[in-house]
Write an enzyme that holds these catalytic residues in place. Structure first.
Site, short mmCIF file in Angstrom:
data_model
loop_
_atom_site.label_atom_id
_atom_site.label_comp_id
_atom_site.label_asym_id
_atom_site.label_seq_id
_atom_site.Cartn_x
_atom_site.Cartn_y
_atom_site.Cartn_z
N HIS A 107 0.84 -1.20 0.00
CA HIS A 107 0.00 0.00 0.00
C HIS A 107 0.87 1.26 0.00
O HIS A 107 0.60 2.22 -0.72
CB HIS A 107 -0.89 0.04 1.25
CG HIS A 107 -1.89 -1.08 1.34
ND1 HIS A 107 -1.79 -2.09 2.26
CD2 HIS A 107 -3.02 -1.34 0.63
CE1 HIS A 107 -2.82 -2.91 2.13
NE2 HIS A 107 -3.57 -2.50 1.14
N GLN A 157 -17.70 -6.98 -2.66
CA GLN A 157 -16.74 -7.82 -3.39
C GLN A 157 -16.40 -9.11 -2.63
O GLN A 157 -15.57 -9.89 -3.09
CB GLN A 157 -15.48 -7.03 -3.76
CG GLN A 157 -14.58 -6.68 -2.60
CD GLN A 157 -13.48 -5.72 -3.03
OE1 GLN A 157 -13.73 -4.57 -3.37
NE2 GLN A 157 -12.24 -6.19 -3.04
N SER A 184 0.47 -8.93 1.71
CA SER A 184 -0.98 -8.95 1.62
C SER A 184 -1.55 -8.73 3.01
O SER A 184 -0.98 -9.22 4.01
CB SER A 184 -1.46 -10.30 1.09
OG SER A 184 -2.85 -10.48 1.35
N ARG A 244 -3.97 -10.14 4.07
CA ARG A 244 -4.41 -11.47 4.51
C ARG A 244 -3.27 -12.33 5.07
O ARG A 244 -3.53 -13.40 5.62
CB ARG A 244 -5.12 -12.21 3.38
CG ARG A 244 -6.47 -11.60 3.02
CD ARG A 244 -7.25 -12.45 2.04
NE ARG A 244 -8.64 -12.04 1.95
CZ ARG A 244 -9.13 -11.22 1.01
NH1 ARG A 244 -8.35 -10.74 0.07
NH2 ARG A 244 -10.40 -10.89 1.02
P1 AMP Z 1 -6.17 -3.99 -0.84
O1 AMP Z 1 -6.18 -3.10 0.36
O2 AMP Z 1 -5.67 -5.37 -0.58
O3 AMP Z 1 -7.46 -3.95 -1.62
O4 AMP Z 1 -5.08 -3.38 -1.81
C1 AMP Z 1 -5.12 -2.02 -2.20
C2 AMP Z 1 -4.17 -1.81 -3.34
O5 AMP Z 1 -2.86 -2.19 -2.95
C3 AMP Z 1 -4.53 -2.68 -4.57
O6 AMP Z 1 -4.35 -1.91 -5.75
C4 AMP Z 1 -3.56 -3.80 -4.46
O7 AMP Z 1 -3.25 -4.38 -5.71
C5 AMP Z 1 -2.35 -3.10 -3.88
N1 AMP Z 1 -1.46 -4.08 -3.25
C6 AMP Z 1 -1.81 -5.03 -2.34
N2 AMP Z 1 -0.73 -5.79 -2.03
C7 AMP Z 1 0.30 -5.32 -2.76
C8 AMP Z 1 1.67 -5.68 -2.90
N3 AMP Z 1 2.21 -6.70 -2.20
N4 AMP Z 1 2.44 -4.98 -3.75
C9 AMP Z 1 1.91 -3.95 -4.47
N5 AMP Z 1 0.63 -3.56 -4.39
C10 AMP Z 1 -0.17 -4.23 -3.55
#
Ligand code: AMP
Length: 283
Positions: A37, A61, A186, A188
């Site tokens: 992020h 989602q 992640s 998660r």
């Molecule tokens: P999320 O909060 O998981 O929905 O992710 C928000 C944004 O951060 C999305 O555009 C994801 O693709 C990006 N993102 C999540 N994990 C990573 C990572 N390890 N590297 C780069 N971008 C990420």
């Protein structure tokens, strides 16, 4: 940094900025920030006058049996991290602000949603993503929006959506940020107990093995997939999917001549993890 809860407040701030001729960058997120992020926030900070980060765990989602209720949430820590990165606005609405009573619209993108996560999680997933991202674009009206390559199919869906609906926003994709041992970051990953955390590196190791074979000149899709599949099998992991797809159209690739997306999803311990590599044409 200001934390805003309502669409009206965000609109007011963004309008002022826009009238001054300034550039607005948006980073959509579901929070529980990690360095992935942060990499998007930094890109946005470098290239825009006003940086808006949205923090919204988007219920539409998630499937009925998915982790909406247990999804990690820590707004306090997230706000501190965003502030440290120079974010101007953290837009953290509640679900009723985004989906008020009577909400009846869903955006469905065809052609790039039926496979991979669309098949594995069901069609609601990308409908939910497309709907909330369209709303965020309508609320913030960013010049540029930043997404991670970690969610490669999400980027393909959003690019398609932006083209099809003539949305006036540029989409920027940032590389996957990984832990030192290669695990893709992640939110998660917090579901992984120590044994599963150790095992989770297998996704990237499997993709690496396939990429190495591709780099050595192999172009046959099956052989490349088998190289990754063997590494997963050695760890006792059966993937939800392990596929080679055209990086833009997401159509199946049997011979890797152009840039190809090698994507994997698998359950490891209590977590469902995804990862991918782009096999470059020049390799
Ligand atoms: P999320 O909060 O998981 O929905 O992710 C928000 C944004 O951060 C999305 O555009 C994801 O693709 C990006 N993102 C999540 N994990 C990573 C990572 N390890 N590297 C780069 N971008 C990420």
């Amino acid at each position: 940094m200001r934390i805003l809860r309502t669409i009206a407040e965000v609109r007011a701030v963004v309008e002022n900025t826009r009238h001054a001729g300034h550039r607005v960058g948006l980073v959509p997120t579901m929070g529980a920030f990690h360095d992935g992020h942060v990499s998007l926030m930094r890109e946005a900070r470098k290239n825009n006058d006003l940086v808006v980060v949205s923090l919204f765990v988007n219920p539409t989602q998630f499937g009925a049996n998915e982790d909406l209720s247990s999804y990690p949430r820590d707004e306090h820590a997230d706000a501190a991290r965003a502030e440290q990165e120079g974010v101007d606005i953290l837009f953290a609405p509640d679900a009723a602000e985004i989906y008020p009573d009577g909400f009846a619209t869903s955006i469905h993108v065809s052609g790039v949603t039926e496979m991979l996560d669309g098949a594995s999680r069901g069609p609601h997933h990308f409908d939910g993503v497309a709907t909330v991202v369209t709303k965020l674009f309508g609320i913030v009206r960013p010049d540029v929006a930043y997404f991670g390559q970690k969610d490669a199919q999400q980027i393909a869906v959003i690019r398609r959506l932006v083209r099809d609906l003539d949305l006036d926003v540029r989409i920027e994709a940032s590389p996957i940020v990984r832990e030192a041992d290669g695990l893709a970051m992640s939110s998660r990953n917090v579901y992984l107990d120590p044994a599963a955390r150790a095992q989770a590196t297998v996704l990237n190791r499997a993709l690496d093995a396939a990429a190495a074979l591709h780099e050595s000149g192999e172009r046959d899709g099956d052989s490349i997939l088998k190289a990754a599949g063997r590494v997963l099998a050695d760890e006792g992991i059966t993937p939800e999917y392990l596929e080679l797809r055209d990086a833009l159209t997401l159509q199946t690739v049997t011979r890797v001549e152009d840039d190809a997306l090698l994507a994997v999803a698998a359950r490891v311990g209590a977590a469902r993890l995804i990862d991918n590599h782009i096999l470059k044409r020049s390799a």
